[in-house]
Design a protein around this motif. Sequence first.
Motif, PDB file in Angstrom:
ATOM      1  N   ALA A  59      24.218  38.538  28.915  1.00 51.17           N
ATOM      2  CA  ALA A  59      24.981  38.371  30.151  1.00 51.17           C
ATOM      3  C   ALA A  59      25.137  36.906  30.509  1.00 51.17           C
ATOM      4  O   ALA A  59      24.330  36.056  30.117  1.00 51.17           O
ATOM      5  CB  ALA A  59      24.277  39.096  31.296  1.00 51.17           C
ATOM      6  N   SER A  60      26.184  36.631  31.293  1.00 46.44           N
ATOM      7  CA  SER A  60      26.307  35.345  31.980  1.00 46.44           C
ATOM      8  C   SER A  60      25.724  35.548  33.370  1.00 46.44           C
ATOM      9  O   SER A  60      25.174  36.607  33.679  1.00 46.44           O
ATOM     10  CB  SER A  60      27.778  34.940  32.063  1.00 46.44           C
ATOM     11  N   ARG A  61      25.881  34.552  34.237  1.00 44.74           N
ATOM     12  CA  ARG A  61      25.334  34.680  35.586  1.00 44.74           C
ATOM     13  C   ARG A  61      26.075  35.721  36.418  1.00 44.74           C
ATOM     14  O   ARG A  61      25.577  36.159  37.454  1.00 44.74           O
ATOM     15  CB  ARG A  61      25.398  33.336  36.309  1.00 44.74           C
ATOM     16  N   ASP A  62      27.289  36.115  35.970  1.00 47.22           N
ATOM     17  CA  ASP A  62      28.035  37.055  36.809  1.00 47.22           C
ATOM     18  C   ASP A  62      28.513  38.318  36.115  1.00 47.22           C
ATOM     19  O   ASP A  62      29.141  39.151  36.768  1.00 47.22           O
ATOM     20  CB  ASP A  62      29.208  36.357  37.512  1.00 47.22           C
ATOM     21  N   SER A  63      28.214  38.493  34.814  1.00 47.55           N
ATOM     22  CA  SER A  63      28.604  39.765  34.210  1.00 47.55           C
ATOM     23  C   SER A  63      27.842  40.020  32.916  1.00 47.55           C
ATOM     24  O   SER A  63      27.414  39.083  32.231  1.00 47.55           O
ATOM     25  CB  SER A  63      30.105  39.821  33.947  1.00 47.55           C
TER      26      SER A  63
END
Lengths: 86, 171
Positions: A59-63
């Motif tokens: 994941a990234s910080r938002d998805s």
Amino acid sequence: MKIHLALYGTLREVDPRGWLELEVAEAATVADLRAALVAYLESHTSNARASVVERSAFASRDSVLRETSPLPAGVELAVLPPVSGG
Amino acid sequence: MDNLRTLVVDASQTRLEVADAIAWVSDPRFGGIATFIGCVRGANLGRVVTGISYDIFRPLALHIFADIGAQARREVGDPLKLYIAHACGRLAVGDIAVLVAAGTPHRDEAFRACRLAIEAVKHASPIWKQEHYIDGDSAWSEGCSLCDAQSAEAGVAVAAGSHQHPHGHRH
């Protein structure tokens, strides 16, 4: 390119810094990053930890990223073992 | 979203307070408030537990809590106020780990929104728990793979519907 990969849960114990830096090809996907992490863990820790990665998401910080997605450049990523909140 | 409050608090500095959650979802339009309070249990799988350490990928967790709020609103409609909070760090037995409150005009929507939210927090949010036992041992709990969900929204949908646990745990 270098990927800064944050570690959580049981995988946090892989490195006391709580993150790893892995080298992948420029056009690498999430699947390529997974393979790179499994290879790193097989050579540095136990096979049990490598098997956790097979059930982990990235994941990234938002998805949460899909397996076939290209890795976003210059973004901190995280490997997420099976979750157990609450 | 004005009607959604999401928090991840550091357990060493802040305690989750039920009164805060209820106050936040209270509204003159609402006759129903449902809450779920998740506390640290003193035993698991036959072992005496002395505490739990929670690890949370905070930025993503807050994004997913927002997705959960949007999903709850789609499920039960407006008006709805929803409060979702989770503690991070070391907790003792009896401490509150997770707190969900839903305020709606009537009880059915409040119960449904609260249930949807807590199931999604447990099954689709980047949160991990490490149990500490009375013999000094510690172990990370087995959990739900986010690979099965592949996205926060899908994870919320899975959590809201039937959800199998091939790894044989109960939570």
